[in-house]
Write a protein that holds these residues in place. Structure first.
Motif, PDB file in Angstrom:
ATOM      1  N   ASP A 347      33.241 -20.814 -12.531  1.00 26.19           N
ATOM      2  CA  ASP A 347      31.924 -20.677 -11.915  1.00 26.19           C
ATOM      3  C   ASP A 347      31.775 -21.609 -10.720  1.00 26.19           C
ATOM      4  OD1 ASP A 347      31.250 -18.892 -13.909  1.00 26.19           O
ATOM      5  OD2 ASP A 347      30.433 -20.448 -15.215  1.00 26.19           O
ATOM      6  N   GLY A 348      30.777 -21.316  -9.908  1.00 24.05           N
ATOM      7  CA  GLY A 348      30.407 -22.212  -8.824  1.00 24.05           C
ATOM      8  C   GLY A 348      30.737 -21.672  -7.454  1.00 24.05           C
ATOM      9  N   ALA A 349      30.010 -22.194  -6.457  1.00 24.27           N
ATOM     10  CA  ALA A 349      30.267 -21.854  -5.066  1.00 24.27           C
ATOM     11  C   ALA A 349      31.456 -22.661  -4.562  1.00 24.27           C
ATOM     12  CB  ALA A 349      29.028 -22.147  -4.223  1.00 24.27           C
ATOM     13  N   CYS A 350      32.229 -22.058  -3.688  1.00 22.47           N
ATOM     14  CA  CYS A 350      33.395 -22.749  -3.129  1.00 22.47           C
ATOM     15  C   CYS A 350      33.002 -23.359  -1.785  1.00 22.47           C
ATOM     16  CB  CYS A 350      34.559 -21.782  -2.965  1.00 22.47           C
ATOM     17  SG  CYS A 350      36.107 -22.616  -2.534  1.00 22.47           S
ATOM     18  N   ASP A 351      32.382 -24.529  -1.860  1.00 20.16           N
ATOM     19  CA  ASP A 351      31.999 -25.226  -0.633  1.00 20.16           C
ATOM     20  C   ASP A 351      32.126 -26.727  -0.864  1.00 20.16           C
ATOM     21  OD1 ASP A 351      29.647 -26.100  -2.010  1.00 20.16           O
ATOM     22  OD2 ASP A 351      28.579 -24.301  -1.358  1.00 20.16           O
ATOM     23  N   SER A 352      31.823 -27.497   0.148  1.00 23.15           N
ATOM     24  CA  SER A 352      32.041 -28.947   0.083  1.00 23.15           C
ATOM     25  C   SER A 352      31.061 -29.646  -0.836  1.00 23.15           C
ATOM     26  CB  SER A 352      31.943 -29.544   1.485  1.00 23.15           C
ATOM     27  OG  SER A 352      30.661 -29.295   2.045  1.00 23.15           O
ATOM     28  N   THR A 353      30.008 -28.951  -1.272  1.00 26.12           N
ATOM     29  CA  THR A 353      29.013 -29.583  -2.127  1.00 26.12           C
ATOM     30  C   THR A 353      29.222 -29.296  -3.613  1.00 26.12           C
ATOM     31  OG1 THR A 353      27.479 -27.689  -2.005  1.00 26.12           O
ATOM     32  CG2 THR A 353      27.319 -29.376  -0.279  1.00 26.12           C
ATOM     33  N   SER A 354      30.087 -28.337  -3.944  1.00 26.56           N
ATOM     34  CA  SER A 354      30.286 -27.988  -5.348  1.00 26.56           C
ATOM     35  C   SER A 354      31.333 -28.892  -5.981  1.00 26.56           C
ATOM     36  CB  SER A 354      30.703 -26.525  -5.479  1.00 26.56           C
ATOM     37  OG  SER A 354      31.986 -26.318  -4.918  1.00 26.56           O
ATOM     38  N   ASN A 355      31.496 -28.791  -7.290  1.00 23.18           N
ATOM     39  CA  ASN A 355      32.417 -29.677  -7.998  1.00 23.18           C
ATOM     40  C   ASN A 355      33.866 -29.480  -7.557  1.00 23.18           C
ATOM     41  OD1 ASN A 355      33.553 -31.337 -10.202  1.00 23.18           O
ATOM     42  ND2 ASN A 355      34.228 -29.356 -10.946  1.00 23.18           N
ATOM     43  N   ALA A 356      34.437 -28.311  -7.852  1.00 20.05           N
ATOM     44  CA  ALA A 356      35.851 -28.082  -7.552  1.00 20.05           C
ATOM     45  C   ALA A 356      36.056 -27.492  -6.163  1.00 20.05           C
ATOM     46  CB  ALA A 356      36.462 -27.162  -8.605  1.00 20.05           C
ATOM     47  N   GLY A 357      34.984 -27.126  -5.474  1.00 17.68           N
ATOM     48  CA  GLY A 357      35.106 -26.504  -4.173  1.00 17.68           C
ATOM     49  C   GLY A 357      35.964 -27.267  -3.178  1.00 17.68           C
ATOM     50  N   PRO A 358      35.727 -28.561  -2.981  1.00 19.87           N
ATOM     51  CA  PRO A 358      36.508 -29.288  -1.976  1.00 19.87           C
ATOM     52  C   PRO A 358      38.010 -29.285  -2.231  1.00 19.87           C
ATOM     53  CG  PRO A 358      34.528 -30.513  -2.544  1.00 19.87           C
ATOM     54  CD  PRO A 358      34.612 -29.374  -3.513  1.00 19.87           C
ATOM     55  N   ILE A 359      38.418 -29.440  -3.488  1.00 18.30           N
ATOM     56  CA  ILE A 359      39.862 -29.499  -3.753  1.00 18.30           C
ATOM     57  C   ILE A 359      40.494 -28.114  -3.624  1.00 18.30           C
ATOM     58  CG2 ILE A 359      39.839 -29.218  -6.285  1.00 18.30           C
ATOM     59  CD1 ILE A 359      41.842 -31.606  -6.341  1.00 18.30           C
ATOM     60  N   TYR A 360      39.749 -27.063  -3.982  1.00 14.63           N
ATOM     61  CA  TYR A 360      40.242 -25.704  -3.744  1.00 14.63           C
ATOM     62  C   TYR A 360      40.329 -25.430  -2.243  1.00 14.63           C
ATOM     63  CZ  TYR A 360      40.328 -23.623  -8.458  1.00 14.63           C
ATOM     64  OH  TYR A 360      40.642 -23.293  -9.747  1.00 14.63           O
TER      65      TYR A 360
END
Length: 586
Positions: A347-360
């Motif tokens: 789950d979650g948005a893939c952006d710099s503010t989400s949990n795993a977004g930055p590393i993805y």
């Protein structure tokens, strides 16, 4: 898992809690850098032992306990207690650690799920069973261990009117490659399958390259060890005994599972099952070769065991498969992958503010710079948006249609990507032929019996949409290895069939979670994946005169286009004219 309701009813996503196995923590350097600017190969300047002490000090200051610590990509460390906790609890720990003056960033190491659906009565009858009588389509009649009756591989067959309107029309792509390769040399391709691992099946003989196992927890891996060079699928069943004796590992988000899925084998069989050998089913990539023009072209990267896959395992598996060095990496593959199949998502948005977004985001950017395409399944929650990392920029997202070309009841919607038929399920029952692919009869551990262990099974889920786009991308690279990641994505999307079927269901609404509905480009991506169009246009960008597929709907033979004649009429003038217009749509 998804609760699948009758057609037209609201889809109810799984209500079990999100879970995580600890945190991914990056300590500050003398010159701090955001994860979106770090190199995967970054190593802390103060060394492992100093990092170990600093992590312990920060964790003590912020009341975060852990027992296990190991280095990972981007100069970070994975820490956990050895037990899974709720995502909410892990996120609370992450927020506390982020406030520590010695911590640069923290990512929750979420456990994400495969995007496959269970069905009530999987058959064991194999075979391509072409159905339309065309001799130009590979017909696999089965052998002693593989009777010829069964639903057939409709997903792998040609367009046969409205009944198979959601298919990608692979036979026409095979026809094109046969004609093209008569005067050109196909380039080798390596495809990495990040999944539950490698499992022997006689229809996969000679198709596997060496791989690696990135499942860290031995109980989850089922192999009594952690990261190691053996990517074998040991099974992902979960028993009541597992949950009662080790609830810290087999948590509330880890469903009881009576039988192992053999999910990685199902994906691999779709891509590379041996074809025209009289056994089991066909694969998409029979005409292609791997390194040194050998038959092996699939790299098994095990990132998932029981209960799913950790984000850290997926990140490390993506980097390793692509030949990208990182902190703590094992020896890199001799022949890195150009394409990664990922049928898992969270789950979650893939952006710099989400949990795993930055590393993805950084991992995907690193892979793109190395020429590696990531293809990911959109997810099965009937949500209005794709799961992560399918929703990340630079990833080719793929969602599911039913065989007739309508959005599958369970499939997440997407506005950027493509769609293809990969089975439909209502009330845990397949409503079409699904995806017929390789499997094993073992309920928990693999059954190695040559007479009873190897079989085929009907599958459904966006898990089985992604590999079809992977197969098309592999064919494109075989005819034009110079294509960049962006060119691959752009060509696949632009050559898709933009006109979706309509009439049987209401139109999909991009703002409302729905079951079956008639797709639009705002809800199912650019269009229906079109294998021959994409491969032909990939060849055209290499300077070879090809034409748009004149009739992609020409039945099992792959349409009415005469590839040898078209290739024989090549001219620079015609090529220039061809590139100024889009392929014909049907």
């Amino acid at each position: 898992m998804l609760a699948v309701n009758p057609a037209g009813a609201e889809q109810v996503p799984d209500s079990s809690p999100r879970m995580a196995l600890g945190l991914i923590v990056k300590l500050k350097e003398a010159k701090p850098a955001s994860v979106v600017r770090l190199k995967a190969s970054s190593v802390p300047s103060d060394g492992f032992f100093k990092q170990r002490q600093r992590i312990a000090d920060a964790a003590r200051r912020k009341r975060v306990s852990y027992l296990v610590q190991r280095p990972t990509a981007f100069g970070a460390q994975v820490i956990h207690t050895g037990s899974a906790v709720s995502w909410a609890e892990a996120n609370a720990q992450a927020q506390r650690l982020r406030a520590d003056p010695d911590v640069e960033w923290v990512v929750v190491n979420e456990i994400v799920k495969r995007q496959a659906l269970g069905t009530s009565s999987p058959p064991t009858d194999p075979g391509y069973l072409h159905g339309d009588g065309s001799s130009s389509i590979p017909s696999l009649n089965g052998g002693a261990a593989a009777p010829s009756s069964g639903p057939g591989q409709a997903w792998l067959q040609g367009l046969q009117g409205a009944a198979n309107a959601g298919a990608a029309n692979f036979p026409a792509a095979w026809d094109f490659i046969d004609s093209w390769s008569a005067t050109h040399t196909l380039s080798p391709v390596v495809v990495a399958v990040l999944d539950t691992g490698r499992l022997y099946h006689p229809d996969m003989d000679g198709r596997w390259l060496p791989g690696y196992d990135f499942v860290t927890e031995p109980l989850v891996a089922g192999d009594s060890n952690g990261i190691d060079p053996d990517p074998s699928d040991m099974g992902d069943w979960v028993s009541s005994a597992d949950k009662s004796t080790r609830p810290d590992i087999f948590d509330a988000d880890c469903d009881l599972q009576a039988r192992s899925s053999w999910h990685g084998l199902a994906i691999a069989g779709m891509l590379a099952a041996n074809t025209n050998n009289g056994l089991y089913g066909a694969g998409m990539l029979e005409q292609l070769t791997g390194p040194n023009n050998g038959r092996a072209l699939l790299m098994p990267v095990r990132v998932a065991g029981k209960c799913g896959a950790e984000v850290s395992s997926i990140i490390e598996g993506m980097l390793w498969a692509s030949g990208v060095p990182y902190q703590g990496a094992p020896a890199l593959p001799a022949h890195p992958a150009r394409i990664i199949n990922l049928s898992f998502g969270g789950d979650g948005a893939c952006d710099s503010t989400s949990n795993a977004g930055p590393i993805y985001l950084q991992t995907i950017a690193t892979l793109r710079s190395s020429g590696v395409l990531v293809v990911a399944s959109a997810g099965n929650g009937a949500e209005i948006r794709a799961s992560m990392p399918a929703n990340c920029p630079g990833v080719l997202a793929v969602t599911s249609l039913n065989q007739q070309g309508y959005k599958a009841a369970y499939a997440n919607m997407l506005s950027d990507g493509v769609a293809v038929a990969s089975g439909d399920v209502v009330s845990q029952q397949l409503t079409d032929d699904g995806v017929y692919t390789l499997s094993n009869t073992g309920l928990t551990s693999p059954d190695p019996s040559p007479t009873s262990g190897y079989t085929m099974i009907q599958e459904a889920g966006t898990s089985f949409a992604a590999p079809q786009a992977v197969g098309v991308a592999a064919m494109m690279l075989a005819v034009n290895p110079s294509l960049s990641v962006q060119q691959l994505i752009d060509l696949i999307k632009s050559t898709s069939r933009h006109v979706f079927p309509s009439g049987s269901y209401g139109t999909c609404n991009a703002s409302v979670s729905q079951a079956n509905c008639a797709c639009t480009t705002a809800t199912c991506g650019s269009g229906i994946l079109d294998a021959p169009q994409a491969v032909a246009w990939a060849a055209s960008t290499a300077g070879n005169m090809v034409a748009a597929v004149a009739n992609s709907g020409g039945g099992g033979g792959g349409g009415s286009i005469n590839w040898p004649e078209l290739l024989g009429l090549a001219s620079l003038t015609a090529l220039a004219a061809l590139k100024l217009r889009r392929p014909a749509r049907h």
